[in-house]
Design a protein around this motif. Structure first.
Motif, PDB file in Angstrom:
ATOM      1  N   SER A 266       0.843  -1.195   0.000  1.00 38.93           N
ATOM      2  CA  SER A 266       0.000   0.000   0.000  1.00 38.93           C
ATOM      3  C   SER A 266       0.874   1.239   0.000  1.00 38.93           C
ATOM      4  N   SER A 267       0.347   2.327  -0.543  1.00 43.16           N
ATOM      5  CA  SER A 267       1.054   3.606  -0.520  1.00 43.16           C
ATOM      6  C   SER A 267       0.049   4.740  -0.427  1.00 43.16           C
ATOM      7  N   ARG A 268       0.500   5.841   0.156  1.00 41.50           N
ATOM      8  CA  ARG A 268      -0.339   7.031   0.283  1.00 41.50           C
ATOM      9  C   ARG A 268       0.578   8.250   0.264  1.00 41.50           C
ATOM     10  N   TYR A 269       0.348   9.148  -0.699  1.00 38.29           N
ATOM     11  CA  TYR A 269       1.120  10.384  -0.820  1.00 38.29           C
ATOM     12  C   TYR A 269       0.124  11.541  -0.837  1.00 38.29           C
ATOM     13  N   SER A 270       0.425  12.587  -0.070  1.00 38.68           N
ATOM     14  CA  SER A 270      -0.555  13.672   0.029  1.00 38.68           C
ATOM     15  C   SER A 270       0.121  15.024   0.159  1.00 38.68           C
ATOM     16  N   LEU A 271      -0.614  16.039  -0.287  1.00 36.21           N
ATOM     17  CA  LEU A 271      -0.272  17.441  -0.073  1.00 36.21           C
ATOM     18  C   LEU A 271      -1.499  18.119   0.508  1.00 36.21           C
ATOM     19  N   SER A 272      -1.303  18.950   1.521  1.00 39.46           N
ATOM     20  CA  SER A 272      -2.438  19.666   2.109  1.00 39.46           C
ATOM     21  C   SER A 272      -2.009  21.067   2.500  1.00 39.46           C
ATOM     22  N   ALA A 273      -2.970  21.973   2.474  1.00 43.79           N
ATOM     23  CA  ALA A 273      -2.740  23.359   2.870  1.00 43.79           C
ATOM     24  C   ALA A 273      -3.891  23.806   3.749  1.00 43.79           C
ATOM     25  N   ASN A 274      -3.565  24.465   4.851  1.00 44.59           N
ATOM     26  CA  ASN A 274      -4.573  24.973   5.775  1.00 44.59           C
ATOM     27  C   ASN A 274      -4.249  26.414   6.133  1.00 44.59           C
ATOM     28  N   ASP A 288      -2.847  10.711  -3.266  1.00 42.73           N
ATOM     29  CA  ASP A 288      -2.668   9.616  -4.221  1.00 42.73           C
ATOM     30  C   ASP A 288      -2.520   8.327  -3.414  1.00 42.73           C
ATOM     31  N   TYR A 289      -3.356   7.343  -3.704  1.00 43.47           N
ATOM     32  CA  TYR A 289      -3.443   6.149  -2.847  1.00 43.47           C
ATOM     33  C   TYR A 289      -3.505   4.884  -3.681  1.00 43.47           C
ATOM     34  N   GLU A 290      -2.838   3.822  -3.180  1.00 45.97           N
ATOM     35  CA  GLU A 290      -2.920   2.513  -3.830  1.00 45.97           C
ATOM     36  C   GLU A 290      -2.914   1.412  -2.774  1.00 45.97           C
ATOM     37  N   LEU A 291      -3.621   0.321  -3.083  1.00 49.27           N
ATOM     38  CA  LEU A 291      -3.602  -0.882  -2.248  1.00 49.27           C
ATOM     39  C   LEU A 291      -3.692  -2.103  -3.142  1.00 49.27           C
ATOM     40  N   PRO A 304     -12.269 -25.641  -5.544  1.00 45.77           N
ATOM     41  CA  PRO A 304     -11.585 -26.762  -4.890  1.00 45.77           C
ATOM     42  C   PRO A 304     -10.249 -27.122  -5.534  1.00 45.77           C
ATOM     43  N   ILE A 305      -9.973 -26.612  -6.710  1.00 45.31           N
ATOM     44  CA  ILE A 305      -8.719 -26.937  -7.396  1.00 45.31           C
ATOM     45  C   ILE A 305      -7.635 -25.922  -7.061  1.00 45.31           C
ATOM     46  N   ASN A 306      -7.900 -24.639  -7.320  1.00 46.07           N
ATOM     47  CA  ASN A 306      -6.888 -23.595  -7.162  1.00 46.07           C
ATOM     48  C   ASN A 306      -6.982 -22.847  -5.833  1.00 46.07           C
ATOM     49  N   GLY A 307      -8.050 -23.102  -5.078  1.00 49.77           N
ATOM     50  CA  GLY A 307      -8.229 -22.393  -3.831  1.00 49.77           C
ATOM     51  C   GLY A 307      -8.951 -21.068  -4.023  1.00 49.77           C
ATOM     52  N   ASP A 308      -9.274 -20.422  -2.895  1.00 51.28           N
ATOM     53  CA  ASP A 308     -10.142 -19.239  -2.907  1.00 51.28           C
ATOM     54  C   ASP A 308      -9.384 -17.931  -2.706  1.00 51.28           C
ATOM     55  N   GLN A 309      -8.085 -17.930  -2.888  1.00 55.18           N
ATOM     56  CA  GLN A 309      -7.350 -16.677  -2.713  1.00 55.18           C
ATOM     57  C   GLN A 309      -7.863 -15.630  -3.699  1.00 55.18           C
ATOM     58  N   PHE A 310      -7.953 -14.394  -3.227  1.00 55.42           N
ATOM     59  CA  PHE A 310      -8.409 -13.309  -4.099  1.00 55.42           C
ATOM     60  C   PHE A 310      -7.556 -12.070  -3.879  1.00 55.42           C
ATOM     61  N   HIS A 311      -7.549 -11.237  -4.891  1.00 58.92           N
ATOM     62  CA  HIS A 311      -6.766 -10.005  -4.906  1.00 58.92           C
ATOM     63  C   HIS A 311      -7.733  -8.833  -4.961  1.00 58.92           C
ATOM     64  N   GLN A 312      -7.626  -7.935  -3.992  1.00 53.94           N
ATOM     65  CA  GLN A 312      -8.413  -6.700  -3.993  1.00 53.94           C
ATOM     66  C   GLN A 312      -7.472  -5.545  -4.315  1.00 53.94           C
ATOM     67  N   ALA A 313      -7.819  -4.797  -5.340  1.00 47.79           N
ATOM     68  CA  ALA A 313      -6.970  -3.689  -5.792  1.00 47.79           C
ATOM     69  C   ALA A 313      -7.726  -2.373  -5.664  1.00 47.79           C
ATOM     70  N   ASP A 314      -6.999  -1.340  -5.317  1.00 44.25           N
ATOM     71  CA  ASP A 314      -7.596  -0.006  -5.220  1.00 44.25           C
ATOM     72  C   ASP A 314      -6.548   1.021  -5.600  1.00 44.25           C
ATOM     73  N   SER A 315      -6.878   1.879  -6.544  1.00 48.68           N
ATOM     74  CA  SER A 315      -5.978   2.941  -6.982  1.00 48.68           C
ATOM     75  C   SER A 315      -6.813   4.192  -7.216  1.00 48.68           C
ATOM     76  N   ARG A 316      -6.490   5.265  -6.526  1.00 53.13           N
ATOM     77  CA  ARG A 316      -7.344   6.458  -6.616  1.00 53.13           C
ATOM     78  C   ARG A 316      -6.566   7.733  -6.342  1.00 53.13           C
ATOM     79  N   THR A 317      -7.186   8.822  -6.752  1.00 61.55           N
ATOM     80  CA  THR A 317      -6.739  10.168  -6.405  1.00 61.55           C
ATOM     81  C   THR A 317      -7.906  10.876  -5.730  1.00 61.55           C
ATOM     82  N   ILE A 318      -7.645  11.466  -4.580  1.00 65.13           N
ATOM     83  CA  ILE A 318      -8.678  12.184  -3.830  1.00 65.13           C
ATOM     84  C   ILE A 318      -8.298  13.651  -3.765  1.00 65.13           C
TER      85      ILE A 318
END
Length: 670
Positions: A266-274, A288-291, A304-318
């Motif tokens: 995972s990664s998260r990069y941000s810029l903010s101003a207040n 900027d975020y990714e998982l 039953p052959i390959n198993g139930d492993q799954f990959h969850q992906a998320d890539s976004r800009t907020i």
């Protein structure tokens, strides 16, 4: 507790002296907030409390909020599990979090709605955490039904430091914090690296967490400006939740794994101003975020052959912008108004679910791009009827629109929703030390945008029901707060909360889905006692009754927690030596809607011993001091091991708390 310091020698209270008074607000459990809070269940946590709390994970900062517990059901790199007011919040669905004006909760996230990962926060860079349980303030928006927390970054570090922590299972943490004068302000820099293998039998977590902060704070245009850049990158292997029967049968130990290839990055990069002036406040941010997360909760149930492993992906800009304006109306009574607007956009270029084996792609379950934009406006008025009686009245309007572009055209589409929520509170001061509160507030959480446009289940291909994009809550609270600056601080709250739609965990999908409406009510107590300046005790307890609002005996809320309690002791033995001890207890959690399956309770004790001189400090943390083998989390659902029936076996699946571990920290202060 407020302290006024006069920076003058032999001068009397002249106009010059009064103009140069420095006002310092000291936050902590000794701060009663009498006359400052709108409810009995709100508060402010200071850096001193954060630094003196023994913690296994940085997210346990939130356990400083009375009645809140933080655990984990998977690897060190993903968001934690949060519990408050009878909620198993999963990864944060009904508790809003914010840092430096930036939202932390993720909408339409790949692993769960409201996903709240706090791994990007360096605890030493937090000045205060302000929290509110319930949703009684008009500034509280999405995900705030159970409450909210606001992390405030430091503008002026107490000292600069370099710290090294080492511990069992190859735990290593290096942190550096420094500041320097820049123009008319202060430039602050911080960096953190953490490595950890974990105590697991079959895998090394191989955590590699990297954090950095660069911040400028200074005056600008008759106000105060802060600019912050934050960076976070992490990758890890996971020891996921495991079925109880696998341990009973001797297939694995309680610290074992059935799928040794799960984990993530995972990664998260941000810029903010207040910027904050006398009446106006504004902030803007870019994230900027990714998982990428690999999990396996049901093993061989679906494949039953390959198993139930799954990959969850998320890539976004907020991106987002918020502006508020505060002013006092000259009327018969003092009236203070606050108006604000808030705009947020989540541009999610990919949120996907894929079937995998040993992290290798097999097939796509669902792949989407989502664009969500929210527009919010709020107004809140504080009316002082007298020096003892105060009322707050607020209203909030939220509009959310979403566009989903799915790999299945039947699930693409647009959705929008809006709602108005009302907030009100009445506070009465019996004395300078004793106050009573009455609160009513409406809050809400948003649902995953994909659920608002879905037409066909991506796995079964059956028709699927859409969910509402926004879900309202209604809550109320009666509270008392007593504050004795020298010895005692007590707060008590009797609360009630209705939610139009509960979110429940789905084991074989690894996410949450909308369910029936729910009702909760409970009582919360917190007490802090200072025997003297050296020794203090505290205790906190939250008792909750939770049910689905349906006409059925199967009305238990899965994951609901009836009791969360903690107690602690702090002893300043000398000016150099300090020790603290804490016990945390989570009661039996409901695991099925008929109430027949419950987890065992969780109890863990942590300790900390510190020795500090002017320019250095040593901390010895004793985590899970009595080596409890309780469970951090439990779920009850069907999974299938090799050789079991095709429809699987319903069983308790759990993640154990980590065994006793010792960590030693050395910090150089200058």
């Amino acid at each position: 507790m407020k302290v006024l310091i006069l920076a003058a020698s032999s001068l009397l209270y002249s106009d010059y002296v009064l103009a140069n008074i420095e006002k310092i607000t000291v936050y902590g459990h000794r701060t009663g907030l009498i006359g400052d809070a709108i409810s009995a269940s709100s508060g402010i946590i200071g850096q001193g409390e954060i630094s003196n709390r023994p913690m296994l994970r940085s997210a346990e900062m939130l356990e400083l909020i009375p009645g809140m517990a933080v655990t984990q059901h998977s690897g060190s790199g993903k968001a934690n599990q949060y519990f408050i007011r009878g909620f198993n919040l999963d990864h944060g669905t009904d508790f809003a979090s914010n840092i430096d004006g930036m939202p932390i909760n993720m909408r339409s996230h790949g692993h769960g709605q409201g996903y709240t990962d706090l791994n990007f926060i360096i605890p030493e860079t937090i000045a205060t955490i302000s929290y509110q349980k319930g949703s009684y303030d008009a500034q509280q928006g999405d995900f705030s039904a159970a409450g909210s927390a606001y992390f405030n970054l430091i503008d002026m570090p107490k000292h600069q430091q370099i710290g090294l922590t080492v511990g069992e299972d190859n735990y290593t943490r290096v942190v550096a914090l420094g500041s320097t004068q820049a123009a008319t302000g202060t430039l602050i820099g911080a960096a953190e690296w953490q490595g950890y293998d974990g105590p697991w039998d079959d895998i090394d977590e191989d955590v590699s967490k990297k954090n950095a902060l660069l911040r400028y704070a200074g005056p600008l245009a008759n106000g105060n400006l802060s600019l912050s850049a934050m960076a976070y990158d992490n990758d890890w292997n996971s020891a996921d939740q495991i079925p109880q029967r696998a341990v009973v049968q001797g297939l694995i130990s309680e610290l074992g794994s059935l799928d040794k290839t799960v984990g993530g990055s995972s990664s998260r990069y941000s810029l903010s101003a207040n910027w904050q002036g006398q009446n106006l406040q504004a902030n803007a941010y870019l994230i900027d975020y990714e998982l990428n997360l690999f999990s396996n909760f049901s093993y061989f149930l679906n494949n039953p052959i390959n198993g139930d492993q799954f990959h969850q992906a998320d890539s976004r800009t907020i991106t987002g912008l918020a502006v508020s304006y505060q002013f006092t109306q000259q009327a018969a009574l003092p009236i203070n108004h606050t108006f604000g607007i808030d705009i947020r956009n989540d541009d999610i270029d990919n949120v996907g679910l894929y079937n995998t084996q040993a992290r290798q792609y097999l097939s796509t379950v669902r792949e989407d791009s989502v664009n969500e934009t929210s527009y919010s406006a709020y107004w809140q008025t504080q009316i002082d009827f007298s020096q003892r009686l105060e009322a707050n009245i607020g209203a909030r309007y939220d509009y959310l629109k979403a566009s989903v572009n799915s790999n299945n055209a039947l699930n693409s589409g647009d959705a929008d929703d809006n709602l108005i929520t009302l907030k009100t509170s009445l506070n009465y001061l019996f004395s300078d030390n004793f106050a009573a509160y009455v609160n009513y507030g409406q809050g809400f959480h948003s649902n995953d945008a994909r659920g608002a446009t879905i037409s066909q289940d991506p796995i079964s291909l059956d028709p699927a029901d859409k969910v509402d994009l926004l879900v309202k809550s209604n809550g109320a609270e009666l509270g008392l707060r007593y504050f004795d600056e020298r010895h005692f601080n007590l707060s008590a709250a009797l609360w009630w909360l209705e939610l139009d739609s509960e979110l429940l965990f789905v084991g074989d999908a690894g996410n949450t889905e909308a369910s029936d409406a729910s009702k909760r009510y409970g009582i919360e107590l917190s007490a802090y006692y200072w025997l003297n300046d050296q020794f203090s005790l505290d205790t906190e307890a939250s008792f909750t009754h939770s049910r689905l609002d349906i006409n059925s005996n199967n009305n238990y809320v899965e994951g609901a927690v009836p009791l969360v309690a903690s107690a602690g002791m702090n002893w300043y033995i000398t000016e150099q030596w300090q020790t603290s001890m804490r016990i945390r207890h989570i009661g039996k959690r409901t695991l099925s809607d008929d109430g027949n399956n419950r987890s065992n309770p969780l109890t863990v004790v942590n300790g900390l011993i510190s020795y500090q001189q002017t320019h250095w400090k040593v901390d010895l943390a004793l985590l899970n001091l009595f080596n409890s083998n309780d469970h951090d989390i439990d779920y009850f659902y069907a999974s299938r091991l090799a050789g079991e029936p095709s429809d699987g076996v319903e069983d308790n699946h759990f993640h154990p708390i980590e065994p006793r571990t010792v960590r030693l920290n050395l910090s150089v202060l200058f």
